[in-house]
Design a protein around this motif. Sequence first.
Motif, PDB file in Angstrom:
ATOM      1  N   MET A 199      73.408 108.788-105.542  1.00 27.25           N
ATOM      2  CA  MET A 199      73.611 108.120-104.276  1.00 27.25           C
ATOM      3  C   MET A 199      74.811 108.732-103.567  1.00 27.25           C
ATOM      4  O   MET A 199      75.840 108.979-104.180  1.00 27.25           O
ATOM      5  CB  MET A 199      73.854 106.620-104.511  1.00 27.25           C
ATOM      6  N   GLN A 200      74.635 108.972-102.290  1.00 29.70           N
ATOM      7  CA  GLN A 200      75.701 109.504-101.453  1.00 29.70           C
ATOM      8  C   GLN A 200      75.944 108.499-100.329  1.00 29.70           C
ATOM      9  O   GLN A 200      75.005 107.879 -99.837  1.00 29.70           O
ATOM     10  CB  GLN A 200      75.277 110.854-100.881  1.00 29.70           C
ATOM     11  N   ILE A 201      77.193 108.346 -99.937  1.00 33.38           N
ATOM     12  CA  ILE A 201      77.527 107.452 -98.828  1.00 33.38           C
ATOM     13  C   ILE A 201      78.167 108.287 -97.730  1.00 33.38           C
ATOM     14  O   ILE A 201      79.190 108.941 -97.944  1.00 33.38           O
ATOM     15  CB  ILE A 201      78.492 106.339 -99.273  1.00 33.38           C
ATOM     16  N   GLU A 202      77.532 108.267 -96.576  1.00 33.46           N
ATOM     17  CA  GLU A 202      78.082 108.949 -95.402  1.00 33.46           C
ATOM     18  C   GLU A 202      78.690 107.881 -94.505  1.00 33.46           C
ATOM     19  O   GLU A 202      78.023 106.906 -94.156  1.00 33.46           O
ATOM     20  CB  GLU A 202      76.986 109.708 -94.668  1.00 33.46           C
ATOM     21  N   THR A 203      79.945 108.053 -94.157  1.00 32.58           N
ATOM     22  CA  THR A 203      80.647 107.067 -93.342  1.00 32.58           C
ATOM     23  C   THR A 203      80.625 107.480 -91.873  1.00 32.58           C
ATOM     24  O   THR A 203      80.872 108.635 -91.545  1.00 32.58           O
ATOM     25  CB  THR A 203      82.108 106.919 -93.814  1.00 32.58           C
ATOM     26  N   HIS A 204      80.306 106.509 -91.022  1.00 31.34           N
ATOM     27  CA  HIS A 204      80.308 106.708 -89.575  1.00 31.34           C
ATOM     28  C   HIS A 204      81.293 105.716 -88.977  1.00 31.34           C
ATOM     29  O   HIS A 204      81.402 104.583 -89.453  1.00 31.34           O
ATOM     30  CB  HIS A 204      78.925 106.443 -88.969  1.00 31.34           C
ATOM     31  N   HIS A 205      81.974 106.126 -87.939  1.00 33.26           N
ATOM     32  CA  HIS A 205      82.859 105.229 -87.199  1.00 33.26           C
ATOM     33  C   HIS A 205      82.323 105.133 -85.777  1.00 33.26           C
ATOM     34  O   HIS A 205      82.220 106.135 -85.075  1.00 33.26           O
ATOM     35  CB  HIS A 205      84.296 105.751 -87.198  1.00 33.26           C
ATOM     36  N   ILE A 206      81.975 103.924 -85.393  1.00 26.63           N
ATOM     37  CA  ILE A 206      81.464 103.670 -84.045  1.00 26.63           C
ATOM     38  C   ILE A 206      82.330 102.577 -83.449  1.00 26.63           C
ATOM     39  O   ILE A 206      82.296 101.434 -83.909  1.00 26.63           O
ATOM     40  CB  ILE A 206      79.979 103.266 -84.069  1.00 26.63           C
ATOM     41  N   GLY A 207      83.127 102.956 -82.465  1.00 28.45           N
ATOM     42  CA  GLY A 207      84.102 102.014 -81.933  1.00 28.45           C
ATOM     43  C   GLY A 207      85.061 101.632 -83.043  1.00 28.45           C
ATOM     44  O   GLY A 207      85.627 102.494 -83.712  1.00 28.45           O
ATOM     45  N   THR A 208      85.212 100.349 -83.269  1.00 27.28           N
ATOM     46  CA  THR A 208      86.103  99.876 -84.331  1.00 27.28           C
ATOM     47  C   THR A 208      85.357  99.603 -85.632  1.00 27.28           C
ATOM     48  O   THR A 208      85.944  99.154 -86.607  1.00 27.28           O
ATOM     49  CB  THR A 208      86.808  98.576 -83.890  1.00 27.28           C
ATOM     50  N   LYS A 209      84.049  99.887 -85.655  1.00 29.90           N
ATOM     51  CA  LYS A 209      83.231  99.576 -86.833  1.00 29.90           C
ATOM     52  C   LYS A 209      83.114 100.767 -87.771  1.00 29.90           C
ATOM     53  O   LYS A 209      82.983 101.906 -87.348  1.00 29.90           O
ATOM     54  CB  LYS A 209      81.829  99.136 -86.413  1.00 29.90           C
TER      55      LYS A 209
END
Length: 118
Positions: free
Chosen positions: A1-11
């Motif tokens: 399992m891989q986790i890709e992190t995204h930042h959208i605004g403050t989320k």
Amino acid sequence: MQIETHHIGTKKIAEIISEAILISNVEDALQLMADLYYQETDAIIIGEKNIIPDFFDLKTGIAGEILQKFSNYRMQLFIIGDFDKYPGKSIRDFIYESNKGKLVNFLAAVELAKEKLG
């Protein structure tokens, strides 16, 4: 399992990338949510293929149990996949009603989840 992190605004959004079934029961869902919650994740994007097929058979009750946990912890969940393969009016109505809200959405592509979060 891989986790890709995204930042959208403050989320902060965790996109789960895997070929395996990662959620087979309520405990699996809780563990995944807890792990990501403590990493200050606001939303999870996961593929329909990563969830046990019984989830999409509403008679099993698995979907209701799992989604109740996401509701209790106020963690947004985006399930990505092709949901036309699941027959029945109940599942189609369930998906339609879920997509009206903000907490749990069933979408065709990751990009749609990012748009909804933006």
